[in-house]
Design a protein around this motif. Sequence first.
Motif, PDB file in Angstrom:
ATOM      1  N   TRP A  47       0.842  -1.187   0.000  1.00 30.53           N
ATOM      2  CA  TRP A  47       0.000   0.000   0.000  1.00 30.53           C
ATOM      3  C   TRP A  47       0.888   1.251   0.000  1.00 30.53           C
ATOM      4  O   TRP A  47       1.787   1.388   0.845  1.00 30.53           O
ATOM      5  N   VAL A  48       0.618   2.142  -0.941  1.00 27.08           N
ATOM      6  CA  VAL A  48       1.369   3.387  -1.051  1.00 27.08           C
ATOM      7  C   VAL A  48       0.433   4.547  -0.696  1.00 27.08           C
ATOM      8  O   VAL A  48      -0.594   4.736  -1.355  1.00 27.08           O
ATOM      9  N   PRO A  49       0.755   5.325   0.333  1.00 23.73           N
ATOM     10  CA  PRO A  49      -0.111   6.462   0.678  1.00 23.73           C
ATOM     11  C   PRO A  49      -0.142   7.489  -0.451  1.00 23.73           C
ATOM     12  O   PRO A  49       0.876   7.752  -1.093  1.00 23.73           O
ATOM     13  N   GLU A  50      -1.306   8.049  -0.675  1.00 22.18           N
ATOM     14  CA  GLU A  50      -1.487   9.043  -1.734  1.00 22.18           C
ATOM     15  C   GLU A  50      -0.522  10.211  -1.526  1.00 22.18           C
ATOM     16  O   GLU A  50      -0.365  10.732  -0.420  1.00 22.18           O
ATOM     17  N   GLY A  51       0.161  10.585  -2.611  1.00 19.04           N
ATOM     18  CA  GLY A  51       1.087  11.699  -2.537  1.00 19.04           C
ATOM     19  C   GLY A  51       2.480  11.341  -2.082  1.00 19.04           C
ATOM     20  O   GLY A  51       3.360  12.211  -2.016  1.00 19.04           O
ATOM     21  N   ARG A  52       2.716  10.076  -1.745  1.00 19.89           N
ATOM     22  CA  ARG A  52       4.030   9.641  -1.303  1.00 19.89           C
ATOM     23  C   ARG A  52       4.654   8.732  -2.354  1.00 19.89           C
ATOM     24  O   ARG A  52       3.941   8.054  -3.107  1.00 19.89           O
ATOM     25  N   PRO A  53       5.965   8.665  -2.436  1.00 16.38           N
ATOM     26  CA  PRO A  53       6.600   7.749  -3.392  1.00 16.38           C
ATOM     27  C   PRO A  53       6.418   6.303  -2.947  1.00 16.38           C
ATOM     28  O   PRO A  53       6.204   6.041  -1.754  1.00 16.38           O
ATOM     29  N   PRO A  54       6.498   5.350  -3.870  1.00 16.10           N
ATOM     30  CA  PRO A  54       6.285   3.947  -3.504  1.00 16.10           C
ATOM     31  C   PRO A  54       7.317   3.409  -2.525  1.00 16.10           C
ATOM     32  O   PRO A  54       7.067   2.389  -1.862  1.00 16.10           O
TER      33      PRO A  54
END
Length: 704
Positions: free
Chosen positions: A460-467
């Motif tokens: 899961w990658v938080p929105e606005g953050r890099p993977p």
Amino acid sequence: MSAPRPAEPPTEDLSRLAALHGVATSYRPSPDRTVAASATAVTRALAALGVDASTPGAVRAALTAARRERDERLLPPTVVGWGTAAPAALAALPEGTRLGVRTEQGETRASAEHLPPGVHEVTATAPDGRTARAHLIVAPPRLPAPPGRSHGLLVQLYSLLSRRSWGMGDLGDLGELAGWAGRVLGAGFIQVNPLHAAVPGPPTDPSPYRPSSRRFPDPVHLRVEDVPEFGHVEDRDRVRALLERAGRLREAVLDRGALIDRDAVWEVKREALELVHAVPLGPGRHAAHRDFLAAQGRALEDHATWCALAEVHGADWHRWPAALRDPRSPETARARCELADRVDFHSRLAWLTDAQLTAAQRTAREAGMPVGIVHDLAVGVHPGGADAWAQQEYFAAGMSVGAPPDAFNARGQDWGLPPWRPDRLAESGYAPFRALLQALFRYAGALRIDHVMGLFRLWWVPEGRPPTEGTYVHYDAEAMLAVLVLEASRAGAVVIGEDLGTVEPGVRETLRERGVYGTSVLWFERDWEGDGRPLPPERWRADCLATATTHDLPPTAARLTGEHVDLRAGLGLLTRPAAEERAEAAADTAEWLELFTRLGLLPDAATSEEERIRAVHRFLLRTPARLIGVWLPDGVGDRRPQNLPGTWDQYPNWRLPIADAEGRPVTLEDLAASPRLRALIEVLRTDTAGHGARGRDEEGMRKG
């Protein structure tokens, strides 16, 4: 300028809270290396699961609540049982607990033993007065193996044009390919790309792996002339004009080197289908249509409503008027009534497409295929599409699925797909997953599951953050697998998991235990725990689909010549000097060719390209793999990958027709007459039965 400080790892309390909710606080990219997830990633993942971990006090309160709920809970929301044995969760209930089971078939029982397969409801009452109600999924212990050993073709349907196509391959072409391959080539299956409904453009995202809906198919694949009502359209001048436009699209691709233009194809088909929609259905067709609407229920109504609203407000529901973003709002109900004709149009398209998909599978089976059409289930859906709108409660807001950094991508990956919430799935008895599988198994002889590891965990990658700043969230793999095995067993279908790349320890073993096949690609099959050399055929697994390549990899001809390195070098995609990449690719190929020669599969490594490609497939036959797939473009020497990962507009991903070694498009009719393709398939056709029997005998001896 100083380097940024590394993100802070989770505190002890945050780690404990995360563990209770299946959120990982670290991961292992390799057996000898552990990487900690950032506290921000863990906190954001917990927030998407409805858990406040924003402050130390909130973490302590959430931890106390989670522990209390765990200790007081009699049963989890969903319980799993395999075969006829009582589920372990029920056996662990306090002594004296009374059970009540209401089966899927409507029976009432006082015991959970010897229940039929299905999704039942169980009620437990403990001696201390506590009660619990849970979904009880009972599945067969494992899926049955496909009958015997078989070979088949792998193809991206849009790339398979016939002289009847409207600018891209369609379901009529699929039926023709299946009928010919089954009867003439002795093929046991045809594997295609996902045919899920796309988010409409223009431009439409051409990738089949980021659909609007996974439950409903895309009507762009319809063979319009095969719709019975098309022959009764009264405006024949319009029909002739549409057929002429379709012919120009087809000729542009096949004769003038144009790329496949999905949007242009859909524009012509949509106009034709609007005319078809005005033709009244006959009594029998009307009854069949009504049955389909009733069977699909609210899910189809939601899908068609989204399609109708998207025509008015655009394809991203996040930008619609606020009231319409809720599929259950009074305003949405009112809009559905106002757009009733458009809702009916899109519902009709879903029915027509489902019917042609079913016909393609029927054709495949009638042609003698033991499996038939293998459909592909994408790992997720577009965040602005129909499924994400209609099933908002099941998706984790503010999160996207991707992959952590690895040896091939130091920055990680963000696929832009919202993940399902594991907690909401469990509370519903996995209803959306069950409904999705039931829809696909209506017309699938087998199902390939893209990134099958997602049944166990997703990055899961938080929105606005890099993977790089994501974390793994775990799913109840036992429940996900139970649903999969249950629905596939009911359909009599095979399941193939795409398990390439980094796989968590134990995942392949668990899938094998339940009868889910894996995917083995020749160039990746090396002795990674030993000398790293090509894996001898006898050491391959049997329960897999073995292939030479996939849609994301170079065709075999390009791999053998090193042209795939030249392609990536020309696009600036290499991370090392081109000479190093070429030398490594040549050494890799040479090792395989040397093994083929040593096994007597290739008289001389310097023989023709066609002979080397046949040697690759002779090698696959030497393995015990029960399913052997041929990438259809390999049969005519195509050099170009259908998709080049890491590119967007630098390369025409998902828009190339099948072509020969010189890049000339090859039609379905040309394929059927190709001596090169026939010679390759003959290798498989003459050897499959004998080697399959030997592989099964050897496996039986090993088990004995």
